[in-house]
Design a protein around this motif. Sequence first.
Motif, PDB file in Angstrom:
ATOM      1  N   LEU A 186       4.437  15.540   9.810  1.00 24.49           N
ATOM      2  CA  LEU A 186       4.390  14.253   9.107  1.00 24.49           C
ATOM      3  C   LEU A 186       5.133  13.166   9.871  1.00 24.49           C
ATOM      4  O   LEU A 186       4.693  12.018   9.929  1.00 24.49           O
ATOM      5  CB  LEU A 186       5.030  14.406   7.725  1.00 24.49           C
ATOM      6  CG  LEU A 186       4.127  14.858   6.600  1.00 24.49           C
ATOM      7  CD1 LEU A 186       4.925  14.963   5.328  1.00 24.49           C
ATOM      8  CD2 LEU A 186       3.010  13.860   6.403  1.00 24.49           C
ATOM      9  N   GLN A 229       5.373  12.681  12.825  1.00 25.68           N
ATOM     10  CA  GLN A 229       4.697  12.183  14.026  1.00 25.68           C
ATOM     11  C   GLN A 229       3.888  10.932  13.755  1.00 25.68           C
ATOM     12  O   GLN A 229       3.530  10.219  14.682  1.00 25.68           O
ATOM     13  CB  GLN A 229       3.780  13.254  14.588  1.00 25.68           C
ATOM     14  CG  GLN A 229       4.520  14.319  15.345  1.00 25.68           C
ATOM     15  CD  GLN A 229       3.582  15.369  15.845  1.00 25.68           C
ATOM     16  OE1 GLN A 229       2.375  15.221  15.724  1.00 25.68           O
ATOM     17  NE2 GLN A 229       4.131  16.416  16.405  1.00 25.68           N
ATOM     18  N   PHE A 230       3.562  10.707  12.502  1.00 26.50           N
ATOM     19  CA  PHE A 230       2.712   9.550  12.230  1.00 26.50           C
ATOM     20  C   PHE A 230       3.447   8.254  12.505  1.00 26.50           C
ATOM     21  O   PHE A 230       4.614   8.090  12.143  1.00 26.50           O
ATOM     22  CB  PHE A 230       2.244   9.569  10.781  1.00 26.50           C
ATOM     23  CG  PHE A 230       1.217  10.603  10.550  1.00 26.50           C
ATOM     24  CD1 PHE A 230       0.026  10.559  11.252  1.00 26.50           C
ATOM     25  CD2 PHE A 230       1.434  11.630   9.666  1.00 26.50           C
ATOM     26  CE1 PHE A 230      -0.923  11.528  11.064  1.00 26.50           C
ATOM     27  CE2 PHE A 230       0.487  12.596   9.487  1.00 26.50           C
ATOM     28  CZ  PHE A 230      -0.694  12.549  10.191  1.00 26.50           C
ATOM     29  N   ASP A 231       2.742   7.380  13.118  1.00 25.00           N
ATOM     30  CA  ASP A 231       3.332   6.100  13.460  1.00 25.00           C
ATOM     31  C   ASP A 231       3.047   5.140  12.319  1.00 25.00           C
ATOM     32  O   ASP A 231       1.897   4.800  12.050  1.00 25.00           O
ATOM     33  CB  ASP A 231       2.688   5.590  14.761  1.00 25.00           C
ATOM     34  CG  ASP A 231       3.514   4.471  15.327  1.00 25.00           C
ATOM     35  OD1 ASP A 231       4.661   4.326  14.883  1.00 25.00           O
ATOM     36  OD2 ASP A 231       2.997   3.748  16.191  1.00 25.00           O
ATOM     37  N   MET A 232       4.105   4.745  11.634  1.00 28.91           N
ATOM     38  CA  MET A 232       3.902   3.922  10.451  1.00 28.91           C
ATOM     39  C   MET A 232       4.042   2.431  10.754  1.00 28.91           C
ATOM     40  O   MET A 232       3.807   1.603   9.885  1.00 28.91           O
ATOM     41  CB  MET A 232       4.929   4.295   9.370  1.00 28.91           C
ATOM     42  CG  MET A 232       4.771   5.680   8.815  1.00 28.91           C
ATOM     43  SD  MET A 232       3.404   5.805   7.691  1.00 28.91           S
ATOM     44  CE  MET A 232       4.047   4.921   6.290  1.00 28.91           C
ATOM     45  N   LEU A 254       0.681   3.969  -2.943  1.00 29.03           N
ATOM     46  CA  LEU A 254       0.290   5.341  -2.643  1.00 29.03           C
ATOM     47  C   LEU A 254       1.351   6.333  -3.106  1.00 29.03           C
ATOM     48  O   LEU A 254       1.045   7.339  -3.753  1.00 29.03           O
ATOM     49  CB  LEU A 254       0.073   5.475  -1.140  1.00 29.03           C
ATOM     50  CG  LEU A 254      -0.632   6.736  -0.723  1.00 29.03           C
ATOM     51  CD1 LEU A 254      -2.078   6.669  -1.131  1.00 29.03           C
ATOM     52  CD2 LEU A 254      -0.497   6.918   0.758  1.00 29.03           C
ATOM     53  N   SER A 295       0.828  -1.220   0.000  1.00 26.28           N
ATOM     54  CA  SER A 295       0.000   0.000   0.000  1.00 26.28           C
ATOM     55  C   SER A 295       0.856   1.260   0.000  1.00 26.28           C
ATOM     56  O   SER A 295       0.531   2.238  -0.679  1.00 26.28           O
ATOM     57  CB  SER A 295      -0.923  -0.006   1.209  1.00 26.28           C
ATOM     58  OG  SER A 295      -0.176   0.236   2.377  1.00 26.28           O
ATOM     59  N   PHE A 338      10.227  12.105   4.225  1.00 27.62           N
ATOM     60  CA  PHE A 338       9.302  11.327   5.047  1.00 27.62           C
ATOM     61  C   PHE A 338       9.469   9.828   4.789  1.00 27.62           C
ATOM     62  O   PHE A 338       9.638   9.030   5.720  1.00 27.62           O
ATOM     63  CB  PHE A 338       7.875  11.772   4.735  1.00 27.62           C
ATOM     64  CG  PHE A 338       6.818  10.932   5.387  1.00 27.62           C
ATOM     65  CD1 PHE A 338       6.649  10.959   6.751  1.00 27.62           C
ATOM     66  CD2 PHE A 338       6.001  10.109   4.624  1.00 27.62           C
ATOM     67  CE1 PHE A 338       5.680  10.187   7.353  1.00 27.62           C
ATOM     68  CE2 PHE A 338       5.037   9.341   5.216  1.00 27.62           C
ATOM     69  CZ  PHE A 338       4.872   9.368   6.576  1.00 27.62           C
ATOM     70  N   ASN A 360       1.128  -4.440   8.783  1.00 28.53           N
ATOM     71  CA  ASN A 360       0.035  -4.933   7.962  1.00 28.53           C
ATOM     72  C   ASN A 360       0.524  -5.432   6.616  1.00 28.53           C
ATOM     73  O   ASN A 360      -0.035  -6.339   6.025  1.00 28.53           O
ATOM     74  CB  ASN A 360      -0.995  -3.818   7.713  1.00 28.53           C
ATOM     75  CG  ASN A 360      -1.889  -3.647   8.908  1.00 28.53           C
ATOM     76  OD1 ASN A 360      -1.813  -4.463   9.845  1.00 28.53           O
ATOM     77  ND2 ASN A 360      -2.718  -2.615   8.900  1.00 28.53           N
ATOM     78  N   ALA A 399       2.397   0.247  12.384  1.00 28.93           N
ATOM     79  CA  ALA A 399       1.227  -0.613  12.196  1.00 28.93           C
ATOM     80  C   ALA A 399       1.016  -0.906  10.717  1.00 28.93           C
ATOM     81  O   ALA A 399       0.778  -2.050  10.316  1.00 28.93           O
ATOM     82  CB  ALA A 399       0.000   0.060  12.786  1.00 28.93           C
ATOM     83  N   THR A 400       1.134   0.130   9.905  1.00 28.76           N
ATOM     84  CA  THR A 400       0.960  -0.053   8.467  1.00 28.76           C
ATOM     85  C   THR A 400       2.006  -1.006   7.915  1.00 28.76           C
ATOM     86  O   THR A 400       1.703  -1.883   7.102  1.00 28.76           O
ATOM     87  CB  THR A 400       1.087   1.288   7.744  1.00 28.76           C
ATOM     88  OG1 THR A 400       0.549   2.299   8.555  1.00 28.76           O
ATOM     89  CG2 THR A 400       0.405   1.254   6.413  1.00 28.76           C
TER      90      THR A 400
END
Lengths: 525, 479
Positions: free
Chosen positions: B455, B457-460, B66, B62, B336, B466, B462-463
């Motif tokens: 940007l 700060q996003f916790d990646m 994206l 994903s 990022f 997945n 988990a993604t």
Amino acid sequence: MAHRTVQPILVHFGTLFMFCKVLGLYPHDLQAFQRMHTLQGSKIGTAFVCATILAVVVAYNFLIYSFADEDRELKEAQSTLTFVIGIFLTYIGLGMMLTDQWSALRNQSKIGELYERIRAVDEQLLRENIVVDISKTSQRILIMLALTVICEVTILVSTYIILVDYTKWISLLWIFSCFPTFYNSLDKIWFANTLNALRQRFFMINTALDGMVESHEKLKRWANTGGDSLLSTRKPSIANVSIDASIEYLYKDFTHMEAVKKFNMPRNKITPIAHSLNFYGESFETPKKPYKLSIQPPSFNMVYESELSRDIEKVEENLNNLCQLHDEICEIGKQLNELWSYPILVLMAYGFLIFTAQLYFLYCATQKQNIPSLFRSAKDPYITTIYLCYTAGKCIYLIYLSWKTSLESKRTGICLHKCGVVADNNLLYEIVNHLSLKLLNHSVDFSACGFFTLDMETLYGVSGGITSYLIILIQFNLAAQQAKDAIHNADESVSAMPTTDGGNTTALMELFTTTFLSSIHTTPY
Amino acid sequence: MNLLLQTCSLIFGLMPFNRTQVDSNIAVDYSLVLVMPLLYLFCYYTVNFSGFSVRHLPTCNSICSLSSKLLMHVGCFLYLTIYFLTLLRQKGFYIEFEKRLTEIDELVGECIKVADTQNKLFVPKKKRLYYFTWIIILATFAFAIFYDINEMSQYYGPYCFISNMVFTFPYVAGSIVQGMFASYVSVISERFSTLNILFEKINHESDKRNLPIAVMDIENDAHKDDTYGGPAVISDLARRKNRFQQKQKGVKSDDRSNNNDSDFAEDEDSADEAYSFDEYDETRLSDGKTSEENLPSLFKLHDKILSLSVLVNAEFGAQCVPYMAACFVITIFSIFLETKVMFIVGGKNHVMDYVIYLYVIWSFTTMMVGYFVLRLCCNTNAHSKQSAMIVHEIMQKKPTFMLGNDVYYNKMKAFTLQFLHWEGYFQFNGIGLFALDYTFIFSTVSAATSYLIVLLQFDMTATLKNEGLTPKVFSTESN
């Protein structure tokens, strides 16, 4: 030149004025406008405007009230952020309309004077043989009106059909939701066209100056091609004139020697011609100077049709008048800006907030969250696009126009100097320097109440601001959503695997692409 | 314009053929201009709607899908806006530019003839830096294109062309347009520096020039007998001038050292330092001729060059906006992705690595091109400003040719005043949104920082989990 008259620009504002009058936006006297094309205050008009204000406010509040059921749900659904933003922004449209009407009421005595001044400027321009072509104004107004009406109607009708439950009679109240923006657009069209008229006048002054330069250059070229033989005959005169210019100096003898030496030197062809023309021109333009010293070929006199080479006093008067006019237009611009300062400020605030809010609600809608009822157009991305284009177009056009007008007014100084350079004459240089200093001090910087200037840099700043606020808002929303999910999961004691987490992040990334792209799209081309 | 750049822009359909001929066949001229976007749109369509793309590969997760989508859409936006703006710029611009440039060059040539009797003024410039810059740029672009083709040909063989059209072509095309802008600006900048040399020459002449014999005599008289009214003034003047000379020398040497630091431009090497003071003495000794009669035409030239830059800016300024915006977006996302994805799970998924590397490559390339454009614009601005400064210097020194008549004084004053007006009116800018100088870098960097903070700060994790990509740290822990 008394037989030539100028039309006031208000002649072309007829359609727009009718719209504004009938809808109760402007209080001015209709008959006076139709008969004499002036704007005069009128008591009946004031009363009518007040009545409209009251009616629209009541209807709008009624609309909010009758659509408030969903908002209650929203409150219960614990999306406090969305709810608060919704409440705050629901009334900003109405506030904008009220500001417009209030300032129209406040300004009704002054605005007539403004157009009177513009007409006076036109007359003076005509005296300087500059005709301002205002025939395009009415066409432009019609195009703007048509665009506004199309946008409003599309948004209204499509929202009504797609997103409003039209089986209930009360849903007809939805019509009032477009009133504030429509009133505002009409007011801004009026402003934009007046501003455009000012810009046109600046432009005409600049073209007049450019025209002078061009005609003089043509003359010079003629002199260059036809004046080869003249060159030799003029040489003695040059030296004499340059002495004459320096007569007040103590060490004139020395200069004399210098000058003679200089002009006897072998040189390439073009530069001396330019030089000899300068000095020659000087001697011609100031008849007090000793004529007999320069041996003039008679044919040379006949081609002097350039304005810059006329009698120096006339040229001075001409340039002076143009500068005065420039100053006057600048003053008119300031007055115009002052009259519309509050509406512009409110419009910019409205544009900024609504743009952010609409995008935020679009995000909420894609995440299947509730959004305030008045922003239901955000549920559909196409309507949102039209809506955003309409709002952004309004703001950006005004900003762009102010920026252009300001630039145009700054260009006058450059054009003026070109006149000086092309004529290359000492007296003219003195005049030009004097006027140029004056021009440096005239400035029309359009601002919204002085908070920020209306130019493109502000737009750049604002588009950055919208993006960053949007990101922050979305982050808060995400956090709230995650907290809610956590509570929800704990309640149902389902396995603590946060499935929405990943989904949210992806959706967020997707939204970033849209927001970034749309923020880029806000910059006009 | 540079030949390479010209060929590229012709091939990429960003410039009509026979651009400087008014009456040539329109169909021939605009053939490639029309073909290229159609080809691009066809490829874009194929990639988006018929599954012929990176994100339809089975190994593409994903994040990869994206980011490839974003890269593609930003590229599309960039190319289409730039293309339409190019279409708006018709041949008229090129013709007008050439016409004005030849006019300017003619005038400059005449001025040089007057000023420069021994051809010592213009020594050939050092071109080292210029070639160095070109090599870096070419190498970067060649590497970017090669990387994309190489990677994609692993998956699609010869059909990688379609994918490359979508991912690489728009950025290359955008960069070429910026290159055209840069080359035009550098042409303008060159003219400005030539102008400055001519101004400087006048300055030095007025600086070093021996006072004429007549005055010298008077001065000597004044030394003998100070009671004379008139000559005393002149001797005062002369003394002041001498003092000035010394001061100016000091200032000048400082200036020169500064210039050496800052002036290493791409297409133009400032030739201000190309001459030395001694040469002037020599010239002056051989004949007493001066070049101050160049002044009016120099002022006119300055004005003309500035209007030429207005023309160029009006044509290319608008194209800077989408380019800078695309550069901004790509850079932010490349940082990022690099920190949040590549750093943690790099090397596990080939397709993802490919897309992320594309981001890095193109962010670097676009930043570089953007930087060159900004630097050239800044240099040009500085050059045009320098002329005004030199004129002021000349005015301050009150050289002998100004003693006799007011006209030179008024001329110079008019020139500097006009330059003030120009400063308010014009600067290289992207349709007024931002000025094209170093302040723009500052503002974008600050904006980028704030976005990056948000940007990052996003916790990646988990993604990533997945997608079956376990971060290295976790895998070691589980072991």
